[in-house]
Design an enzyme around this catalytic site. Sequence first.
Site, PDB file in Angstrom:
ATOM      1  N   SER A   8       0.840  -1.202   0.000  1.00 35.59           N
ATOM      2  CA  SER A   8       0.000   0.000   0.000  1.00 35.59           C
ATOM      3  C   SER A   8       0.872   1.247   0.000  1.00 35.59           C
ATOM      4  CB  SER A   8      -0.930  -0.013   1.218  1.00 35.59           C
ATOM      5  OG  SER A   8      -0.219  -0.378   2.383  1.00 35.59           O
ATOM      6  N   GLU A  10       0.932   5.383   1.168  1.00 36.41           N
ATOM      7  CA  GLU A  10       0.278   6.417   1.974  1.00 36.41           C
ATOM      8  C   GLU A  10       0.455   7.789   1.321  1.00 36.41           C
ATOM      9  OE1 GLU A  10       0.511   6.088   6.282  1.00 36.41           O
ATOM     10  OE2 GLU A  10       1.033   8.204   6.352  1.00 36.41           O
ATOM     11  N   ASP A 102      -2.486  13.052  17.210  1.00 32.43           N
ATOM     12  CA  ASP A 102      -1.684  13.861  18.129  1.00 32.43           C
ATOM     13  C   ASP A 102      -2.296  15.233  18.256  1.00 32.43           C
ATOM     14  OD1 ASP A 102       0.401  12.102  18.833  1.00 32.43           O
ATOM     15  OD2 ASP A 102       1.249  12.364  16.830  1.00 32.43           O
ATOM     16  N   PHE A 212      12.075  13.132  10.425  1.00 32.39           N
ATOM     17  CA  PHE A 212      10.985  12.140  10.530  1.00 32.39           C
ATOM     18  C   PHE A 212      11.240  11.210  11.716  1.00 32.39           C
ATOM     19  CE2 PHE A 212      10.475  12.391   5.634  1.00 32.39           C
ATOM     20  CZ  PHE A 212       9.524  13.386   5.742  1.00 32.39           C
ATOM     21  N   HIS A 262       3.999  -1.120   3.627  1.00 27.55           N
ATOM     22  CA  HIS A 262       3.181   0.097   3.507  1.00 27.55           C
ATOM     23  C   HIS A 262       4.178   1.248   3.313  1.00 27.55           C
ATOM     24  CE1 HIS A 262      -0.140   2.876   4.306  1.00 27.55           C
ATOM     25  NE2 HIS A 262       0.605   3.498   5.198  1.00 27.55           N
TER      26      HIS A 262
HETATM   27  C1  LIG Z   1       0.583   3.905  10.121  1.00 23.84           C
HETATM   28  C2  LIG Z   1       0.392   5.216  10.851  1.00 23.84           C
HETATM   29  C3  LIG Z   1      -0.431   6.191  10.307  1.00 23.84           C
HETATM   30  C4  LIG Z   1      -0.638   7.409  10.975  1.00 23.84           C
HETATM   31  N1  LIG Z   1      -1.477   8.341  10.405  1.00 23.84           N
HETATM   32  C5  LIG Z   1      -1.753   9.480  11.079  1.00 23.84           C
HETATM   33  C6  LIG Z   1      -2.696  10.432  10.556  1.00 23.84           C
HETATM   34  O1  LIG Z   1      -3.255  10.255   9.474  1.00 23.84           O
HETATM   35  N2  LIG Z   1      -2.936  11.562  11.288  1.00 23.84           N
HETATM   36  C7  LIG Z   1      -2.333  11.781  12.507  1.00 23.84           C
HETATM   37  O2  LIG Z   1      -2.615  12.800  13.129  1.00 23.84           O
HETATM   38  N3  LIG Z   1      -1.443  10.895  13.013  1.00 23.84           N
HETATM   39  C8  LIG Z   1      -1.139   9.760  12.338  1.00 23.84           C
HETATM   40  N4  LIG Z   1      -0.260   8.847  12.871  1.00 23.84           N
HETATM   41  C9  LIG Z   1       0.419   9.172  14.137  1.00 23.84           C
HETATM   42  C10 LIG Z   1      -0.412   8.727  15.342  1.00 23.84           C
HETATM   43  O3  LIG Z   1      -1.611   9.459  15.397  1.00 23.84           O
HETATM   44  C11 LIG Z   1       0.424   9.014  16.579  1.00 23.84           C
HETATM   45  O4  LIG Z   1       1.517   8.116  16.635  1.00 23.84           O
HETATM   46  C12 LIG Z   1      -0.343   9.027  17.884  1.00 23.84           C
HETATM   47  O5  LIG Z   1       0.508   9.582  18.892  1.00 23.84           O
HETATM   48  C13 LIG Z   1      -0.768   7.670  18.374  1.00 23.84           C
HETATM   49  O6  LIG Z   1      -1.796   7.145  17.652  1.00 23.84           O
HETATM   50  P1  LIG Z   1      -2.269   5.622  17.914  1.00 23.84           P
HETATM   51  O7  LIG Z   1      -3.447   5.402  17.077  1.00 23.84           O
HETATM   52  O8  LIG Z   1      -1.141   4.709  17.783  1.00 23.84           O
HETATM   53  O9  LIG Z   1      -2.684   5.753  19.462  1.00 23.84           O
HETATM   54  P2  LIG Z   1      -2.939   4.730  20.631  1.00 23.84           P
HETATM   55  O10 LIG Z   1      -2.912   3.320  20.170  1.00 23.84           O
HETATM   56  O11 LIG Z   1      -4.157   5.225  21.323  1.00 23.84           O
HETATM   57  O12 LIG Z   1      -1.650   4.934  21.556  1.00 23.84           O
HETATM   58  C14 LIG Z   1      -1.215   6.237  21.893  1.00 23.84           C
HETATM   59  C15 LIG Z   1      -0.389   6.211  23.157  1.00 23.84           C
HETATM   60  O13 LIG Z   1      -1.244   5.996  24.279  1.00 23.84           O
HETATM   61  C16 LIG Z   1      -0.924   4.782  24.939  1.00 23.84           C
HETATM   62  N5  LIG Z   1      -2.223   4.143  25.221  1.00 23.84           N
HETATM   63  C17 LIG Z   1      -3.043   3.539  24.331  1.00 23.84           C
HETATM   64  N6  LIG Z   1      -4.164   3.108  24.939  1.00 23.84           N
HETATM   65  C18 LIG Z   1      -4.041   3.483  26.244  1.00 23.84           C
HETATM   66  C19 LIG Z   1      -4.877   3.344  27.374  1.00 23.84           C
HETATM   67  N7  LIG Z   1      -6.080   2.748  27.281  1.00 23.84           N
HETATM   68  N8  LIG Z   1      -4.445   3.851  28.564  1.00 23.84           N
HETATM   69  C20 LIG Z   1      -3.247   4.471  28.668  1.00 23.84           C
HETATM   70  N9  LIG Z   1      -2.412   4.617  27.625  1.00 23.84           N
HETATM   71  C21 LIG Z   1      -2.817   4.145  26.435  1.00 23.84           C
HETATM   72  C22 LIG Z   1      -0.047   3.990  23.981  1.00 23.84           C
HETATM   73  O14 LIG Z   1       0.863   3.145  24.665  1.00 23.84           O
HETATM   74  C23 LIG Z   1       0.662   5.107  23.240  1.00 23.84           C
HETATM   75  O15 LIG Z   1       1.742   5.592  23.979  1.00 23.84           O
HETATM   76  C24 LIG Z   1       0.004   7.644  12.222  1.00 23.84           C
HETATM   77  C25 LIG Z   1       0.848   6.663  12.762  1.00 23.84           C
HETATM   78  C26 LIG Z   1       1.051   5.459  12.098  1.00 23.84           C
HETATM   79  C27 LIG Z   1       1.963   4.432  12.685  1.00 23.84           C
END
Ligand SMILES: Cc1cc2nc3c(=O)[nH]c(=O)nc-3n(C[C@H](O)[C@H](O)[C@H](O)COP(=O)(O)OP(=O)(O)OC[C@H]3O[C@@H](n4cnc5c(N)ncnc54)[C@H](O)[C@@H]3O)c2cc1C
Length: 285
Positions: A8, A10, A102, A212, A262
Amino acid sequence: MASPLSFSFELFPPRTPEGVAKLPSVIGQLAAVRPDYFSITYGAGGSNQDGTYETLVTVARHSGVEAAPHLTCVGSTRAHIAALLKRYREAGVKRIVALRGDLPATAMSASAPGEFHYANELVSFIRETCGEAFKIEVAAYPETHPQAPSPGADFEHFRRKVEAGADGALTQLFYNADAYFDFMERCGKAGIKIPVVPGIMPITSCANTVRFCAGCGADLPRWVRLRLEELENDKPALVDFGLDVVTRLCQTLLGNGAPGLHFYTVNQADPALRLWKRLGLPALG
Ligand SMILES: Cc1cc2nc3c(=O)[nH]c(=O)nc-3n(C[C@H](O)[C@H](O)[C@H](O)COP(=O)(O)OP(=O)(O)OC[C@H]3O[C@@H](n4cnc5c(N)ncnc54)[C@H](O)[C@@H]3O)c2cc1C
């Protein structure tokens, strides 16, 4: 029988008129190698929600390839996310990349506005409201998410996303294959069977690669950084070196069971296509 590999690309919603004008050609070149899908990022805080949708439409118009929007939830409400999911369903979207996103530190506290705090809550919400209408991809961090208190806690949080209903995961960029293999070993021990596809960032510039990696907590091996610094004023040599490094990374990953790749394209067709060719992947246009 092993599942077919998934490849894929991005994209992000372009922010300038030049970026908008260039995007159809980028999509056309990338679509020519028949990837499984394009994913399209989504700015946290709603800065470019419409941009994600418009890019989705551009992908549909300029390729016959599936488009998967990213959806971030932090600071958002159930009603807002439900409206976006409805819009995506109506547009024929079949796959969502479900993320926390974020926001500034003030918006991340427990008292922050918004009804979602972590990505597992978004995955649960999508499953509750849309059933199996979407395939859900989530993020995985072989080198540990920078805000996680420990690798173990981060892995537990990843497991929650899987238990909430994720079908697959895409990793943060990394340049140490062993970090990915260690993550997959932990998945194996935890009984997690969903495909975890490595996120691959081509190397075409020293400054961007350093930036990055710093931005997402990825480790840039010292020898790679030193070589990039040395080649900083010799762009063709730097690009060749970057291609060698990332080709070897991809070969090591695919040769040892990674279920696909990806590519973080940063809206550039050439670096990803050069890698595609060097890897001998099929259907180069
Ligand atoms: C493939 C990919 C695509 C991305 N695309 C985007 C995008 O389009 N837009 C954007 O803004 N960002 C994007 N990001 C960045 C991402 O939003 C950030 O890395 C963000 O900080 C974490 O998102 P997450 O979905 O992994 O969060 P989560 O899985 O919620 O984790 C975030 C943090 O919180 C902790 N955590 C999770 N659940 C809990 C809980 N229940 N209690 C306490 N702590 C917890 C985790 O250990 C981690 O440190 C992308 C990242 C990746 C890897």
